[in-house]
Write a protein that holds these residues in place. Structure first.
Motif, PDB file in Angstrom:
ATOM      1  N   ARG A  18       0.858  -1.114   0.099  1.00  0.00           N
ATOM      2  CA  ARG A  18       0.033  -0.076   0.081  1.00  0.00           C
ATOM      3  C   ARG A  18       0.751   1.318   0.061  1.00  0.00           C
ATOM      4  N   PHE A  19       0.196   2.187  -0.796  1.00  0.00           N
ATOM      5  CA  PHE A  19       1.315   3.430  -1.107  1.00  0.00           C
ATOM      6  C   PHE A  19       0.867   4.388   0.285  1.00  0.00           C
ATOM      7  N   ASP A  39      -9.151  -2.092  -1.754  1.00  0.00           N
ATOM      8  CA  ASP A  39      -9.049  -0.887  -2.511  1.00  0.00           C
ATOM      9  C   ASP A  39     -10.468  -0.406  -3.019  1.00  0.00           C
ATOM     10  N   TYR A  40     -11.126  -1.208  -3.428  1.00  0.00           N
ATOM     11  CA  TYR A  40     -12.461  -0.818  -3.917  1.00  0.00           C
ATOM     12  C   TYR A  40     -13.309  -0.183  -3.020  1.00  0.00           C
ATOM     13  N   LEU A 187      -5.659   7.690  -0.006  1.00  0.00           N
ATOM     14  CA  LEU A 187      -6.408   6.539   0.476  1.00  0.00           C
ATOM     15  C   LEU A 187      -5.690   5.402   1.073  1.00  0.00           C
ATOM     16  N   GLY A 188      -4.439   5.350   0.517  1.00  0.00           N
ATOM     17  CA  GLY A 188      -3.615   4.257   0.920  1.00  0.00           C
ATOM     18  C   GLY A 188      -3.959   2.924   0.091  1.00  0.00           C
ATOM     19  N   LEU A 189      -3.861   2.977  -1.337  1.00  0.00           N
ATOM     20  CA  LEU A 189      -4.344   2.196  -2.109  1.00  0.00           C
ATOM     21  C   LEU A 189      -3.285   1.342  -2.415  1.00  0.00           C
ATOM     22  N   ALA A 192      -0.618  -1.742  -7.168  1.00  0.00           N
ATOM     23  CA  ALA A 192      -1.238  -2.100  -8.481  1.00  0.00           C
ATOM     24  C   ALA A 192      -2.340  -1.364  -8.711  1.00  0.00           C
ATOM     25  N   THR A 193      -3.149  -0.980  -7.977  1.00  0.00           N
ATOM     26  CA  THR A 193      -4.429  -0.175  -8.194  1.00  0.00           C
ATOM     27  C   THR A 193      -4.140   1.228  -8.707  1.00  0.00           C
ATOM     28  N   LEU A 194      -3.168   1.654  -8.168  1.00  0.00           N
ATOM     29  CA  LEU A 194      -2.573   3.251  -8.666  1.00  0.00           C
ATOM     30  C   LEU A 194      -2.072   2.887 -10.068  1.00  0.00           C
TER      31      LEU A 194
END
Length: 462
Positions: A18-19, A39-40, A187-189, A192-194
């Motif tokens: 997580r970022f 994440d969603y 959001l601390g995603l 991969a999602t970023l």
């Protein structure tokens, strides 16, 4: 002998970190949700996502149930993206037993990553529909804005004069306002999602020599303020560089699927809205959609329709399903080249019905996007967004801090005021903070605040 050709790695691309490298608390219990499902959920519960329910997609402030807002468009895009991600990944697993063994949940993870990125894909878009970005850009290109830009670099000026909702979205997902710091960024995603979210992995200004003319270069994906953040994400994911020193990379492979899901939804579903609103004639629109289905001659349906609107919903659902399957096959075919940075085109352009989709787009532009209600709200957006930016920037840069300036600054939430941040905030960051505020507003809130500060209308209750 192993090839020395650089290639992206799926295990690294699907990083659950997580970022920015948050430490997870130790636990022996199995997580209830996967990292990408989380994440969603984080996007769903964010205030920026919630505000999309009152931001125009195409039609202004819709009063009918069937016209889409930015929020319903984002939800539908996420649903399509999940199916597209899972199906495309399944094709890759079927073709590569080693991949399936190394990443047994590859199809589910890809679907969840694409869904989360799709859900967030419009989170940075300003109010007043498709022209909101143009309205902000137009203001910063005007003579009125020139004095505020004098201290900025060429790249910082380009960020503002070519304002981009995708870059604003990346800022929302990764930025923490000092006045409300929680120790995490955005959001601390997951990385991969970023990565999948960033359809345009480049800054607003890049050297011409680094350009290739691909689909990922049509726009830009981060402001100068987030350049270091994006480069950190790109390095963590192992994205291939075009010009790493300037934050210019090849796409995360799943960004192609995020783009495809968005392209599919806005083309088909905006067109559906145009039909239901009576702006596009059903005798023109329905045959066009049916032609894209390409059903066998003589196919007999099993359902009787009460009217053409019911049939339209059925056709739209079948058509999206058909095109998702075709797009998944196309992605699997191009995946080896994508991993090597050798493919950079919009998948939707390779669909067998691309010519018909272009006709759908032509009709939407001429009869929906240029209809009077749409043009009226877009014209209003130029006045409202430009007016808000000018009034507040004048107050922010007012050296004398007169009475009017102080009153206006008190109307800004604390996290968007430069004085709420550390000392020495640059002119660029001051402008970006205000732009965060204005771009994050709903249509109604922007209009109401504009009327208030211009003395056109007092707040209700006064």
């Amino acid at each position: 002998m192993a090839s020395s050709e650089p290639i992206m790695s799926w295990p690294r691309l699907l990083s659950q970190r997580r970022f920015p490298d948050q430490q997870l608390p130790p636990t022996s219990a199995a997580p209830v949700r996967g990292a990408f499902v989380a994440d969603y959920d984080r996007v769903v519960f964010s205030s920026a996502f919630r505000r999309l329910q009152r931001k125009t997609q195409v039609m202004p402030l819709p009063e009918t149930d069937f016209v889409h807002t930015r929020l319903t468009h984002s939800l539908e895009t996420a649903v399509v993206g999940r199916s597209l991600g899972r199906l495309a990944a399944r094709h890759l697993m079927e073709a590569d037993a080693a991949l399936a063994e190394q990443l047994p949940n590859f199809d589910q993870d890809c679907g969840d990553i694409v869904a989360a990125a799709c859900l967030a894909h419009d989170i940075g878009n300003p109010p007043f529909g498709h022209s909101g970005e143009d309205a902000i850009s137009s203001y910063f290109l005007s003579a009125a804005a020139a004095p505020f830009l004098e201290q900025l670099s060429a790249a910082e000026v380009a960020d503002l004069q070519h304002f981009e909702g995708n870059a604003a979205g990346f800022r929302i997902l990764t930025h923490t306002y000092a006045a409300h710091s929680t120790g995490t960024a955005g959001l601390g995603l997951t990385y991969a999602t970023l990565g999948a979210f960033t359809k345009y992995p480049k800054p607003s200004l890049v050297a011409d020599a680094a350009r290739t003319g691909g689909a990922s270069e049509k726009k830009y994906g981060h402001f100068q303020s987030e350049s270091a953040r994006f480069q950190h994400v790109a390095a963590a994911l192992g994205l291939l560089a075009k010009d790493a020193a300037n934050g210019f990379y090849h796409r995360h492979p799943l960004a192609f699927l995020v783009e495809a899901a968005d392209d599919l939804c806005y083309r088909i579903i905006d067109f559906e809205d145009g039909l239901k609103l009576g702006l596009i004639a059903p005798e023109t629109g329905l045959p066009l959609l049916k032609r894209m289905l390409n059903d066998p001659a003589g196919r007999v349906g099993s359902v009787q329709w009460h009217d053409w609107r019911e049939e339209l919903g059925y056709i739209r659902a079948r058509l999206i399903g058909k095109l998702v399957a075709e797009l998944a096959t196309l992605f699997a075919h191009h995946a080896p080249a994508i991993l090597r940075g050798q493919y950079d085109q919009s998948l939707i352009k390779e669909l067998s019905c691309w010519a018909d989709l272009q006709e759908v787009q032509r009709l939407s532009i001429n009869q929906l996007y240029r209809s009077r209600p749409v043009l009226e709200i877009e014209a209003a957006g130029f006045e409202v967004l430009g007016g808000l930016l000018d009034a507040f920037l004048t107050a922010i840069f007012d050296a004398s801090q007169g009475h009017r300036s102080r009153k206006l600054l008190l109307l800004l939430p604390e996290q968007f005021r430069a004085e709420g941040h550390q000392a020495g905030v640059s002119a660029y960051e001051k402008i970006l903070l205000l732009t965060d505020f204005v771009a994050g507003m709903t249509d109604q809130n922007a209009l109401s605040l504009y009327k208030t500060i211009k003395g056109i209308e007092l707040p209700k209750g006064f």
